[in-house]
Design a protein around this motif. Structure first.
Motif, PDB file in Angstrom:
ATOM      1  N   GLY A  85       0.818  -1.206   0.000  1.00  0.00           N
ATOM      2  CA  GLY A  85       0.000   0.000   0.000  1.00  0.00           C
ATOM      3  C   GLY A  85       0.852   1.255   0.000  1.00  0.00           C
ATOM      4  N   HIS A 141       1.266   3.763  -3.256  1.00  0.00           N
ATOM      5  CA  HIS A 141       0.948   5.190  -3.150  1.00  0.00           C
ATOM      6  C   HIS A 141       1.995   6.020  -3.899  1.00  0.00           C
ATOM      7  CE1 HIS A 141      -0.917   8.716  -1.372  1.00  0.00           C
ATOM      8  NE2 HIS A 141       0.250   9.134  -0.919  1.00  0.00           N
ATOM      9  N   THR A 190     -13.995  -2.107  -0.077  1.00  0.00           N
ATOM     10  CA  THR A 190     -13.643  -1.060   0.882  1.00  0.00           C
ATOM     11  C   THR A 190     -13.465   0.292   0.194  1.00  0.00           C
ATOM     12  OG1 THR A 190     -11.308  -1.732   0.708  1.00  0.00           O
ATOM     13  CG2 THR A 190     -12.587  -2.623   2.549  1.00  0.00           C
ATOM     14  N   ASP A 191     -13.065   0.288  -1.064  1.00  0.00           N
ATOM     15  CA  ASP A 191     -12.997   1.535  -1.835  1.00  0.00           C
ATOM     16  C   ASP A 191     -14.409   2.072  -2.061  1.00  0.00           C
ATOM     17  OD1 ASP A 191     -12.488   3.618  -3.529  1.00  0.00           O
ATOM     18  OD2 ASP A 191     -11.554   2.430  -5.104  1.00  0.00           O
ATOM     19  N   TYR A 223     -16.180   2.592   1.843  1.00  0.00           N
ATOM     20  CA  TYR A 223     -15.553   3.451   2.842  1.00  0.00           C
ATOM     21  C   TYR A 223     -14.565   4.446   2.237  1.00  0.00           C
ATOM     22  CZ  TYR A 223     -17.179  -0.687   5.324  1.00  0.00           C
ATOM     23  OH  TYR A 223     -17.936  -1.751   5.767  1.00  0.00           O
ATOM     24  N   TRP A 255     -11.626   3.783   0.845  1.00  0.00           N
ATOM     25  CA  TRP A 255     -10.237   3.447   1.164  1.00  0.00           C
ATOM     26  C   TRP A 255      -9.384   3.381  -0.102  1.00  0.00           C
ATOM     27  CZ3 TRP A 255     -10.641  -1.147   5.187  1.00  0.00           C
ATOM     28  CH2 TRP A 255     -11.193  -0.648   6.378  1.00  0.00           C
ATOM     29  N   GLN A 286      -3.294   2.669   0.627  1.00  0.00           N
ATOM     30  CA  GLN A 286      -2.678   2.705   1.954  1.00  0.00           C
ATOM     31  C   GLN A 286      -3.599   2.117   3.020  1.00  0.00           C
ATOM     32  OE1 GLN A 286      -1.192   6.886   2.241  1.00  0.00           O
ATOM     33  NE2 GLN A 286       0.662   5.923   3.020  1.00  0.00           N
ATOM     34  N   ALA A 287      -4.846   2.547   3.047  1.00  0.00           N
ATOM     35  CA  ALA A 287      -5.791   2.034   4.046  1.00  0.00           C
ATOM     36  C   ALA A 287      -6.004   0.537   3.872  1.00  0.00           C
ATOM     37  CB  ALA A 287      -7.130   2.774   3.938  1.00  0.00           C
ATOM     38  N   VAL A 288      -6.111   0.096   2.622  1.00  0.00           N
ATOM     39  CA  VAL A 288      -6.259  -1.335   2.355  1.00  0.00           C
ATOM     40  C   VAL A 288      -5.031  -2.088   2.841  1.00  0.00           C
ATOM     41  CG1 VAL A 288      -6.334  -3.058   0.513  1.00  0.00           C
ATOM     42  CG2 VAL A 288      -7.863  -1.095   0.426  1.00  0.00           C
ATOM     43  N   TYR A 339      -2.843  -1.268   5.175  1.00  0.00           N
ATOM     44  CA  TYR A 339      -2.722  -1.293   6.632  1.00  0.00           C
ATOM     45  C   TYR A 339      -3.719  -2.271   7.265  1.00  0.00           C
ATOM     46  CZ  TYR A 339       0.197   2.864   6.090  1.00  0.00           C
ATOM     47  OH  TYR A 339       1.180   3.734   5.728  1.00  0.00           O
ATOM     48  N   THR A 340      -4.945  -2.281   6.750  1.00  0.00           N
ATOM     49  CA  THR A 340      -5.929  -3.203   7.328  1.00  0.00           C
ATOM     50  C   THR A 340      -5.599  -4.658   6.987  1.00  0.00           C
ATOM     51  OG1 THR A 340      -7.407  -2.840   5.429  1.00  0.00           O
ATOM     52  CG2 THR A 340      -7.805  -1.545   7.434  1.00  0.00           C
ATOM     53  N   ALA A 377     -16.733   2.011   8.734  1.00  0.00           N
ATOM     54  CA  ALA A 377     -15.419   1.378   8.646  1.00  0.00           C
ATOM     55  C   ALA A 377     -15.002   0.728   9.962  1.00  0.00           C
ATOM     56  CB  ALA A 377     -14.376   2.409   8.220  1.00  0.00           C
TER      57      ALA A 377
END
Length: 443
Positions: free
Chosen positions: A162, A166, A249-250, A253, A255, A258-260, A262-263, A312
């Motif tokens: 992620g 970026h 998730t995109d 929420y 995302w 990066q958010a994907v 990290y989760t 989320a």
């Protein structure tokens, strides 16, 4: 004759070697997870719904290659040893990730994904490696350790992917290539062979190496066959994550990579703790049967939270429950491997990987298209989490089946099927005596 204590250090060293090998491979795969769907969107210039359909096709292709080549690699490893198969696959992955990093068009990326599926079939060989070096009574813990290697790869891999994605969407592919090539060098100089020549198959037989012939092996052991069906449902449900997580998730929420990443790193952390710590601690207290059932029911709870999560933070709350589903894998894998002869471990693991791949042929398209349908203008009802709710239903069926198959009796090997080869065109049956594990989480 060597004492058990003298034999223990080499066994621990070999387990460490295969742990690192699997971890590096999973790290390479994990790095590209947050960016591959976004690269598909970039190459086709389409909507998220269209990208979801293409992502499903990519996933199905990957697993089709695993389905075809897992029994081939399993049979090759039974004949020529585990080390050679693992090394060739690691080298192939490194070259393939370079191809994908350079792919200017969707069709070339598609070919690269097919080659990845061929090389990733070696995970069945890693499972056979564990069965080679570990006594029966310690196999569930050893498979849990191997599961922890998967988990660690997914702690670091998606988070790193992620971050790199970026910076540039293709950068993770270059890093994945480097990791696979490092893994090849590591194995070349460090990884020992686990299967002595005297325990190898006398010859390589294409009847045993075709995916359908490999699955016939499971019919020789009725209770293994039932657990293999549970294994299939677990893997089928898991493809709801593989094929929709990033885009879901995109969509729901907002995302990004990066958010994907990290989760998914959190998923890897929780999975690693479950596999490396909880399986080992809970196995003596609960036993294999209860641990399988507990893992399946906890995983159902995780998928339900995913499917209904309107925010989320509720979605993130489902991650630990989903990861506790990993409790089911190692004991199921141990129960199955106990039934199979040492010289058939590679074929067993190849057959199980083929089952997982068979689930992967249908799973990505099923869940991706279900997700696409329920976010489209033609949706019967607006239900973005429909794929996760279907996964929860499949695992409930798996829990009922596991309850019936395991019963309260210890598993015993069945007598070999005595039938003419002509009656079973893909027959994998021999008249060897029976003796000796599976279930894997992810991708």
């Amino acid at each position: 004759m060597d004492s058990p204590t003298a034999a223990a250090p080499p066994q621990r060293a070999a387990l460490t070697f295969i742990f690192v090998t699997v971890m590096l491979d999973m790290l390479a795969f994990g790095i590209i997870i947050p960016v591959l769907p976004h690269l598909i969107v970039q190459l086709i210039g389409g909507s998220i719904a269209k990208a979801a359909v293409w992502a499903g096709a990519f996933g199905a292709l990957f697993m089709l290659m695993q389905f075809v080549f897992s029994p081939v690699q399993g049979a090759l490893s039974d004949r020529h040893g585990r080390r050679t198969v693992i090394l060739i696959s690691s080298l192939g992955l490194g070259i393939d990730f370079i191809l994908m990093a350079l792919a200017p068009a969707l069709w070339l990326l598609f070919i690269g994904r097919a080659v990845s599926g061929v090389c990733a079939a070696s995970f069945s060989t890693a499972n056979a490696y564990i069965a080679d070096i570990t006594p029966k009574e310690k196999r569930a813990a050893a498979f849990g350790t191997l599961g922890a290697a998967f988990g660690i790869g997914f702690i670091v891999g998606p988070a790193l992917g992620g971050f790199l994605g970026h910076l540039h969407v293709r950068l993770p592919f270059w890093v994945a290539a480097g990791l696979s090539l490092v893994n090849f060098c590591y194995g070349l100089f460090v990884l020992p062979e686990s299967l002595p020549k005297e325990r190898r198959s006398a010859r390589f037989d294409w009847r045993h190496a075709n995916p359908f012939g490999a699955l016939v092996l499971l019919r020789r052991y009725p209770q293994v066959f039932g657990l293999a069906a549970v294994f299939f449902l677990i893997n089928l449900a898991q493809f709801s994550l593989n094929s929709t997580y990033v885009l879901y998730t995109d969509y729901r929420y907002g995302w990004g990579p990066q958010a994907v990443g990290y989760t998914l790193g959190l998923v890897g952390l929780c999975s690693g703790l479950v596999q490396a710590v909880l399986v080992r601690r809970l196995m003596p207290a609960l036993g294999e049967r209860r641990l399988i059932l507990a893992g399946l029911l906890l995983c159902v709870g995780g998928y339900l939270l995913f499917g209904f999560a309107g925010t989320a933070w509720v979605f993130v709350l489902g991650i630990p429950f989903l990861c506790l589903g990993g409790l089911a894998g190692p004991p199921a894998q141990a129960m199955m491997s106990h039934q199979v002869d040492p010289h058939e471990q590679g074929r067993l693991q190849g057959a199980l990987t083929s089952l997982a791949s068979l689930a992967g042929i249908f799973g990505p398209a099923l869940f991706a298209n279900l997700f696409a349908l329920f976010i489209s203008d033609h949706a019967p009802v607006p239900l973005p989490g429909a794929a996760f709710l279907l996964a929860a239903t499949l695992l409930m069926v798996a829990a009922v089946l596991a309850l019936r198959v395991t019963g309260n009796r210890p598993l015993v090997a069945a007598a070999p099927i005595v039938a003419p080869v002509a009656a079973l065109p893909f027959n994998d049956v021999s008249t060897d005596t029976l003796s000796h594990d599976p279930s894997e989480p992810y991708p």
